[in-house]
Design a protein around this motif. Structure first.
Motif, mmCIF file in Angstrom:
data_model
loop_
_atom_site.group_PDB
_atom_site.id
_atom_site.type_symbol
_atom_site.label_atom_id
_atom_site.label_comp_id
_atom_site.label_asym_id
_atom_site.label_seq_id
_atom_site.Cartn_x
_atom_site.Cartn_y
_atom_site.Cartn_z
ATOM 1 N N PHE A 65 -3.008 -7.871 9.206
ATOM 2 C CA PHE A 65 -2.064 -6.859 8.746
ATOM 3 C C PHE A 65 -1.200 -7.493 7.653
ATOM 4 N N TYR A 66 -0.709 -6.675 6.725
ATOM 5 C CA TYR A 66 0.017 -7.182 5.564
ATOM 6 C C TYR A 66 1.370 -6.511 5.401
ATOM 7 N N ASN A 67 2.348 -7.314 4.981
ATOM 8 C CA ASN A 67 3.597 -6.764 4.480
ATOM 9 C C ASN A 67 3.323 -6.208 3.092
ATOM 10 N N LYS A 68 3.981 -5.142 2.765
ATOM 11 C CA LYS A 68 3.799 -4.579 1.424
ATOM 12 C C LYS A 68 4.268 -5.560 0.349
ATOM 13 N N ASN A 69 5.262 -6.382 0.692
ATOM 14 C CA ASN A 69 5.760 -7.327 -0.314
ATOM 15 C C ASN A 69 4.783 -8.456 -0.608
ATOM 16 N N PHE A 70 3.717 -8.599 0.184
ATOM 17 C CA PHE A 70 2.665 -9.586 -0.106
ATOM 18 C C PHE A 70 2.084 -9.310 -1.499
ATOM 19 N N PHE A 71 1.781 -8.060 -1.775
ATOM 20 C CA PHE A 71 1.198 -7.674 -3.057
ATOM 21 C C PHE A 71 2.258 -7.634 -4.158
ATOM 22 N N GLU A 72 3.461 -7.177 -3.814
ATOM 23 C CA GLU A 72 4.550 -7.128 -4.793
ATOM 24 C C GLU A 72 4.889 -8.526 -5.301
ATOM 25 N N ARG A 73 4.867 -9.500 -4.410
ATOM 26 C CA ARG A 73 5.178 -10.885 -4.782
ATOM 27 C C ARG A 73 4.162 -11.418 -5.789
ATOM 28 N N ILE A 74 2.878 -11.193 -5.510
ATOM 29 C CA ILE A 74 1.827 -11.671 -6.414
ATOM 30 C C ILE A 74 1.967 -11.008 -7.779
ATOM 31 N N CYS A 75 2.188 -9.702 -7.786
ATOM 32 C CA CYS A 75 2.318 -8.982 -9.056
ATOM 33 C C CYS A 75 3.552 -9.447 -9.818
ATOM 34 N N SER A 76 4.626 -9.714 -9.118
ATOM 35 C CA SER A 76 5.841 -10.205 -9.760
ATOM 36 C C SER A 76 5.599 -11.563 -10.421
ATOM 37 N N LYS B 74 2.929 -12.614 -11.712
ATOM 38 C CA LYS B 74 2.065 -12.424 -12.878
ATOM 39 C C LYS B 74 2.624 -11.381 -13.862
ATOM 40 N N SER B 75 3.835 -10.888 -13.595
ATOM 41 C CA SER B 75 4.471 -9.856 -14.434
ATOM 42 C C SER B 75 3.576 -8.631 -14.594
ATOM 43 N N GLU C 89 -7.182 9.478 11.136
ATOM 44 C CA GLU C 89 -5.977 9.130 11.882
ATOM 45 C C GLU C 89 -5.446 7.739 11.559
ATOM 46 N N ASN C 90 -6.331 6.793 11.316
ATOM 47 C CA ASN C 90 -5.871 5.433 11.008
ATOM 48 C C ASN C 90 -5.098 5.361 9.700
ATOM 49 N N SER C 91 -5.209 6.371 8.867
ATOM 50 C CA SER C 91 -4.542 6.318 7.565
ATOM 51 C C SER C 91 -3.027 6.206 7.697
ATOM 52 N N ARG C 92 -2.461 6.670 8.787
ATOM 53 C CA ARG C 92 -1.003 6.567 8.941
ATOM 54 C C ARG C 92 -0.544 5.138 9.192
ATOM 55 N N PHE C 93 -1.490 4.237 9.465
ATOM 56 C CA PHE C 93 -1.170 2.823 9.676
ATOM 57 C C PHE C 93 -1.586 1.964 8.481
ATOM 58 N N ARG C 94 -1.960 2.602 7.398
ATOM 59 C CA ARG C 94 -2.508 1.889 6.236
ATOM 60 C C ARG C 94 -1.736 2.244 4.970
ATOM 61 N N PHE C 95 -1.852 1.367 3.984
ATOM 62 C CA PHE C 95 -1.301 1.655 2.664
ATOM 63 C C PHE C 95 -2.299 1.216 1.602
ATOM 64 N N ASN C 96 -2.025 1.629 0.369
ATOM 65 C CA ASN C 96 -2.893 1.333 -0.767
ATOM 66 C C ASN C 96 -2.072 0.634 -1.843
ATOM 67 N N VAL C 97 -2.746 -0.133 -2.669
ATOM 68 C CA VAL C 97 -2.086 -0.896 -3.734
ATOM 69 C C VAL C 97 -2.831 -0.650 -5.039
ATOM 70 N N LEU C 98 -2.089 -0.271 -6.070
ATOM 71 C CA LEU C 98 -2.671 -0.126 -7.396
ATOM 72 C C LEU C 98 -1.988 -1.147 -8.310
ATOM 73 N N ILE C 99 -2.801 -2.043 -8.841
ATOM 74 C CA ILE C 99 -2.298 -3.078 -9.745
ATOM 75 C C ILE C 99 -2.800 -2.753 -11.145
ATOM 76 N N LYS C 100 -1.861 -2.695 -12.082
ATOM 77 C CA LYS C 100 -2.203 -2.451 -13.490
ATOM 78 C C LYS C 100 -2.043 -3.751 -14.254
ATOM 79 N N LYS C 101 -3.089 -4.098 -14.975
ATOM 80 C CA LYS C 101 -3.063 -5.312 -15.773
ATOM 81 C C LYS C 101 -2.730 -4.995 -17.208
#
Length: 194
Positions: A154-165, A167-168, A182-194
């Motif tokens: 399982f991941y904290n959302k800030n795991f991805f935010e930290r990496i993106c930060s 790399k700007s 039903e599992n979607s309520r326990f999940r999130f998605n991440v979109l990274i723009k380069k």
């Protein structure tokens, strides 16, 4: 029928969030037997897939020899720097052995993604929802799931935010809300723009 509707919702979500264009070169990491890669390949100029499972890749190669698919780990992709316009990773991050490995995977995705380009990581188990998720699964299937089978990462959302930060990069995190899944309520998605 419900599975088909859920898959269609995923497909629509991926195309919309990725901004997939007919001129794009697409990579799906963790493509498995091609459930998403096959229809998405019709929407892009070229589409490649990679998965760690040789048996799934062989099954996909046999059924769709026109697709270029490869066996490789997500942390060591066999592609040149900046090879793909769009990269999709769906329902894979929970199977990684550690967050260190996941960190390496994100950097590898960034390496092979063109600038400008997009990386969409979907169906990531939310650490903030872990307890509720495990309770839900145990109630739904009390005999099917043991404690060991629930050991997804399982991941904290800030795991991805930290990496993106670091790399700007632009990073959009959004809760997953797919009707009928039903599992979607326990999940999130991440979109990274380069």
């Amino acid at each position: 029928m419900a599975t088909l509707l859920i898959c269609s919702a995923f497909l629509l979500e991926k195309r919309t969030k990725l901004g997939l264009l007919p001129s794009d070169k697409l990579l799906e990491v963790g493509c498995g037997a091609g459930m998403l890669l096959i229809p998405l390949s019709k929407l892009a100029k070229t589409a490649h897939g990679v998965d760690l499972s040789l048996s799934l890749i062989n099954k996909l190669r046999k059924a769709h020899p026109e697709l270029n698919v490869f066996v490789a780990g997500a942390n060591n992709l066999p592609f040149e720097n900046e090879s793909y316009d769009k990269i999709l990773v769906h329902s894979v991050f929970q199977y990684f052995p550690s967050t260190k490995y996941a960190n390496d995977v994100v950097f590898e995705l960034l390496r092979v993604c063109k600038k400008p380009g997009s990386i969409l990581i979907m169906d990531v188990p939310d650490l903030g929802e872990k307890r509720e998720c495990i309770e839900y699964i145990r109630k739904l299937h009390p005999k099917k799931y043991s404690d060991k089978s629930l050991q997804h990462l399982f991941y904290n959302k800030n795991f991805f935010e930290r990496i993106c930060s670091q790399k700007s990069l632009k990073c959009q995190i959004f809760d997953q809300n797919i009707k009928g899944y039903e599992n979607s309520r326990f999940r999130f998605n991440v979109l990274i723009k380069k």
